[in-house]
Enzyme design. Sequence first.
Site, PDB file in Angstrom:
ATOM      1  CB  THR A 200     -34.045  19.303-101.706  1.00 35.98           C
ATOM      2  OG1 THR A 200     -34.356  20.594-102.221  1.00 35.98           O
ATOM      3  CG2 THR A 200     -32.773  18.816-102.330  1.00 35.98           C
ATOM      4  NE  ARG A 228     -35.565  29.167-106.253  1.00 30.76           N
ATOM      5  CZ  ARG A 228     -35.254  28.112-105.508  1.00 30.76           C
ATOM      6  NH1 ARG A 228     -35.555  26.895-105.910  1.00 30.76           N
ATOM      7  NH2 ARG A 228     -34.643  28.261-104.350  1.00 30.76           N
ATOM      8  N   GLY A 230     -32.884  26.663-108.292  1.00 24.47           N
ATOM      9  CA  GLY A 230     -32.195  26.754-107.003  1.00 24.47           C
ATOM     10  C   GLY A 230     -30.795  26.171-107.061  1.00 24.47           C
ATOM     11  CB  THR A 251     -32.280  19.618 -98.119  1.00 26.57           C
ATOM     12  OG1 THR A 251     -32.078  19.584 -96.702  1.00 26.57           O
ATOM     13  CG2 THR A 251     -31.981  18.249 -98.681  1.00 26.57           C
ATOM     14  N   GLY A 252     -32.767  22.677 -98.375  1.00 25.60           N
ATOM     15  CA  GLY A 252     -33.098  23.957 -97.748  1.00 25.60           C
ATOM     16  C   GLY A 252     -32.967  25.103 -98.728  1.00 25.60           C
ATOM     17  NE  ARG A 253     -32.641  32.445 -98.829  1.00 23.58           N
ATOM     18  CZ  ARG A 253     -33.353  33.203 -99.677  1.00 23.58           C
ATOM     19  NH1 ARG A 253     -34.601  32.939 -99.903  1.00 23.58           N
ATOM     20  NH2 ARG A 253     -32.799  34.231-100.282  1.00 23.58           N
TER      21      ARG A 253
HETATM   22  N1  GLY Z   1     -32.642  23.447-102.148  1.00 21.78           N
HETATM   23  C1  GLY Z   1     -33.700  23.444-103.044  1.00 21.78           C
HETATM   24  C2  GLY Z   1     -34.009  24.746-103.639  1.00 21.78           C
HETATM   25  O1  GLY Z   1     -33.770  25.778-103.050  1.00 21.78           O
HETATM   26  O2  GLY Z   1     -34.536  24.754-104.732  1.00 21.78           O
END
Ligand code: GLY
Length: 351
Positions: A200, A228, A230, A251-253
């Site tokens: 990201t 999937r 995000g 950005t990140g999970r």
């Molecule tokens: N933040 C990017 C994702 O989890 O796809």
Amino acid sequence: MKRRNFLKSTAAGAASLWLGTSAKASSFFKPSAAGKMVVISSSNGLRATGRAMELMQQGHDALDSVIAGVNIVESDPNDMTVGYGGLPNEDGVVQLDSCCMHGPTHNAGAVGALEGIKNPSLVARLVMERTDHVLLVGQGALRFARAHGFKEENLLTDKARRAWLHWKEKRKDNDWFPPEDADRDKNGKAALDIPFTYGTITCLGLDGNGDISGVTTTSGLSYKIPGRVGDSPIIGAGLYVDNEVGACGSTGRGEENLKNLTCHLIVEFMRQGMSPQKACMAGLKRVVEKAKYMPRLMKDNGRPAFNIRYYAINKAGEFGGVSIYGPAEYALHDGKENKMRKAEYLYEWKK
Ligand code: GLY
């Protein structure tokens, strides 16, 4: 009067693309009420902030500018987190997510699980400007991009293909073997270098008219289940802009961001009077608190088993950036200098 602008995009192959009705050519340029222009981006975005500020200083609106900025990174095969060269899904296919939001019209566009188009942010923008919708996904997003003349190409670089192959070869219980001559660890297992990322880039701009826009774009979680999607194409999760208040990108999970719609939350915190820095930290702490409901998201030491970062600007040109784990940085152009700044963080890596 129609305000159109035919900026030359930095994205290879995208130079002929129409860059929208929101752009303001220099004849419309007015200094912002705050008198300040600012562009913020994630740590991979120093070229993006540089390009975006250059365009805003020429009088272009924030949306044109931040999209042209991230197009540089989307088109770069060496960045394995975004666009061309991004790490693929578990089938070895690069699937991209992106969204953009235009402050002055409070409009937004997004694409999810888009294949074969290296600048998904440009398609997201067209969803915003040339449809009555906000989000197109998968085959529908691809057909829409084709209809607008985007060139399809194989986005899987050799480097990303090798990383994916090694990821397969290292998984337990499967029939794919690592190369005989691979380096071995002390247990005799192949020590393959396998990059892993949630990827990201996000980029937010306050332009000379005092208007705010933003964009987020990603190849998402590496080796993800096909399909999937995000947080990056979800308005309020991976990006949110309110032209009266400010903007936030992440950005990140993505999964934790989706469950908290944190970028929207952070903009709301700014509306209540928090600075971008304080609002980002309050949003980050909310995510960490909520993650505790799910033990598999936490490490034995009680800290999150994932990372997430937020970046925000407000109408006055103030800015902030935070990360769960650090040291961490973000890119910022304040109109004078384009440089990396230290992000505030909750925990140090590896402690
Ligand atoms: N933040 C990017 C994702 O989890 O796809």
